[in-house]
Design a protein around this motif. Structure first.
Motif, PDB file in Angstrom:
ATOM      1  N   ALA A 189      55.116  39.494  48.941  1.00 42.63           N
ATOM      2  CA  ALA A 189      53.921  39.919  47.208  1.00 42.63           C
ATOM      3  C   ALA A 189      54.141  38.847  46.351  1.00 42.63           C
ATOM      4  CB  ALA A 189      55.014  41.841  46.445  1.00 42.63           C
ATOM      5  N   LYS A 190      55.585  38.069  46.874  1.00 42.60           N
ATOM      6  CA  LYS A 190      55.048  36.730  45.896  1.00 42.60           C
ATOM      7  C   LYS A 190      54.844  35.790  46.420  1.00 42.60           C
ATOM      8  CE  LYS A 190      56.242  33.942  42.270  1.00 42.60           C
ATOM      9  NZ  LYS A 190      58.170  33.674  42.325  1.00 42.60           N
ATOM     10  N   VAL A 191      54.972  35.913  47.605  1.00 43.73           N
ATOM     11  CA  VAL A 191      53.985  34.463  49.274  1.00 43.73           C
ATOM     12  C   VAL A 191      53.125  34.799  48.569  1.00 43.73           C
ATOM     13  CG1 VAL A 191      54.105  33.802  51.178  1.00 43.73           C
ATOM     14  CG2 VAL A 191      56.033  34.792  50.455  1.00 43.73           C
ATOM     15  N   VAL A 192      52.198  36.186  49.048  1.00 47.18           N
ATOM     16  CA  VAL A 192      50.653  35.797  48.466  1.00 47.18           C
ATOM     17  C   VAL A 192      50.404  35.618  47.127  1.00 47.18           C
ATOM     18  CG1 VAL A 192      48.934  37.730  48.233  1.00 47.18           C
ATOM     19  CG2 VAL A 192      50.462  37.883  49.923  1.00 47.18           C
ATOM     20  N   PHE A 193      51.348  35.681  46.033  1.00 47.34           N
ATOM     21  CA  PHE A 193      50.793  35.220  44.975  1.00 47.34           C
ATOM     22  C   PHE A 193      51.195  33.673  44.088  1.00 47.34           C
ATOM     23  CE2 PHE A 193      52.454  34.343  40.505  1.00 47.34           C
ATOM     24  CZ  PHE A 193      51.878  34.285  39.825  1.00 47.34           C
ATOM     25  N   ASN A 194      52.056  32.858  45.286  1.00 52.89           N
ATOM     26  CA  ASN A 194      52.497  31.666  44.808  1.00 52.89           C
ATOM     27  C   ASN A 194      51.061  31.092  45.571  1.00 52.89           C
ATOM     28  OD1 ASN A 194      54.577  32.185  43.195  1.00 52.89           O
ATOM     29  ND2 ASN A 194      56.097  31.205  45.179  1.00 52.89           N
ATOM     30  N   SER A 195      50.854  31.711  46.954  1.00 48.09           N
ATOM     31  CA  SER A 195      49.752  31.115  47.751  1.00 48.09           C
ATOM     32  C   SER A 195      48.284  30.634  46.765  1.00 48.09           C
ATOM     33  CB  SER A 195      49.545  32.001  48.804  1.00 48.09           C
ATOM     34  OG  SER A 195      48.354  32.890  48.731  1.00 48.09           O
ATOM     35  N   VAL A 196      48.470  31.443  45.749  1.00 51.68           N
ATOM     36  CA  VAL A 196      47.064  31.393  45.106  1.00 51.68           C
ATOM     37  C   VAL A 196      47.433  30.851  43.994  1.00 51.68           C
ATOM     38  CG1 VAL A 196      45.347  32.102  43.738  1.00 51.68           C
ATOM     39  CG2 VAL A 196      46.387  33.437  46.188  1.00 51.68           C
ATOM     40  N   VAL A 197      48.363  30.386  42.952  1.00 48.59           N
ATOM     41  CA  VAL A 197      48.530  30.009  42.146  1.00 48.59           C
ATOM     42  C   VAL A 197      49.249  28.840  42.077  1.00 48.59           C
ATOM     43  CG1 VAL A 197      49.984  30.286  40.060  1.00 48.59           C
ATOM     44  CG2 VAL A 197      48.790  32.196  40.682  1.00 48.59           C
ATOM     45  N   ASN A 198      50.011  28.964  42.562  1.00 49.22           N
ATOM     46  CA  ASN A 198      51.066  27.359  42.952  1.00 49.22           C
ATOM     47  C   ASN A 198      50.363  26.933  43.654  1.00 49.22           C
ATOM     48  OD1 ASN A 198      54.153  28.997  41.929  1.00 49.22           O
ATOM     49  ND2 ASN A 198      55.161  27.846  43.829  1.00 49.22           N
TER      50      ASN A 198
END
Length: 339
Positions: A189-198
């Motif tokens: 879930a965090k990998v997906v989040f970071n793949s966008v925002v980060n």
């Protein structure tokens, strides 16, 4: 409880300081010598919240080689590319009864930790918490106390008594821990989040709020989320959120929780440090390839981040050479004038 934080960077300091304030014994182990020296010199770490109320918090820090205590729980917050060195140098202090908790960005760390810790004693998760390391011994917690959330799960997906004790201590710190029994879904879930925002904020050197304010932000987010979910579903992962819920999470954190925050990947890029893109977007690309699925947008962004890294490093090297040449010329002129 006795916690030892491996990696006294932004997130390591935030977790460690708050666990200490909650009444736990906390040690820090780090490998960045300027950070260690500064903390020892000033007698602790300077902590601010949203650039205000900067104050000194006494903490204990040591190098891996000098650490010989026996904590109940290791809290691991290194960069992915630093983890192997940290673990190798600290291995003498690990033993079979210790637990380990990590909320590192990206994927790849779990396999490394399992070389040193028993599967039933490993907890991993994700932290939607923003923190900035201003410099050695100086950290800024972003957001009001209690801002942010975290998810965590046992590697075995079978919580035990110690797991619940750890969750209780994290709750005292107002990290709002959500214990799940879905290990891979929690991490991804965090990998997906970071793949966008980060990644996007880093490439365009913007805050999360500036990204979210762009009229086409949702379309960009959906494309990356859809590709990521296509990959994860092919690998049999049950995600914590639906695709729509993941987009809502991106928007909430970017618009409401941390609109002024520059993500950690940007912080690395801006200081000409290697980024973790290979463990985030790059991980999704490689996972998709196992199932003959091409996550083309994630692959493209991975290349762009590496291009930006290379460009910045080349510029920094050129600037250093130019400055050195100018300094040499000044010194030579001074010597000639003296002669």
């Amino acid at each position: 409880m006795h916690f030892t934080v491996l990696g006294a960077g932004a997130m390591g300091l935030r977790y460690g300081v708050l666990l200490q304030e909650a009444g736990n014994q906390v040690d820090f182990v780090d490998t960045w010598q300027p950070n260690i020296d500064q903390i020892k010199h000033q007698g602790g770490v300077y902590v601010a919240r949203d650039h205000q109320n900067r104050h000194l918090v006494p903490v204990k820090v040591s190098t891996p080689e000098d650490y010989h205590d026996d904590p109940d729980v290791w809290v691991v917050f290194t960069k992915q590319m630093q983890l192997t060195d940290f673990l190798t140098r600290t291995a003498h202090a690990f033993n079979g009864h210790q637990y380990v908790l990590t909320c590192m960005n990206g994927m790849g760390h779990v396999e490394k930790l399992l070389h040193y810790f028993k599967p039933e004693k490993l907890l991993a998760g994700t932290a939607l918490v923003a923190t900035v390391l201003n410099g050695p011994g100086d950290v800024d917690f972003i957001g009001a106390r209690g801002a942010g959330t975290m998810n965590l799960a046992n590697y075995t997906e079978q919580p035990d008594e110690m797991t619940h004790k750890i969750v209780t201590e994290l709750d005292k710190c107002q990290f709002h821990p959500n214990l799940t029994t879905n290990f891979r879904g929690t991490l991804l879930a965090k990998v997906v989040f970071n793949s966008v925002v980060n990644t996007l904020c880093t490439l365009f050197e913007i805050t999360m709020g500036e990204f979210a304010a762009y009229p086409g932000a949702d379309e960009l987010s959906r494309q990356l989320i859809d590709e990521a979910y296509d990959v994860c579903e092919r690998d049999g992962v049950t995600m914590l959120n639906t695709r729509a819920e993941e987009l809502a999470s991106v928007n909430y954190v970017s618009k409401v929780a941390n609109p002024l925050h520059y993500p950690s990947m940007y912080q690395d890029m801006s200081h000409n440090r290697p980024t973790e893109v290979d463990y985030i977007n790059g991980y999704l690309v490689k996972l998709g390839q196992k199932y003959h699925y091409q996550a083309k947008t994630h692959a493209f962004l991975t290349h762009l981040v590496h291009l930006a890294e290379t460009t910045r490093q080349t510029s920094a090297a050129t600037e250093h050479t130019t400055e050195q040449s100018a300094q040499d010329a000044t010194e030579q002129a001074s010597q000639q004038a003296s002669a």
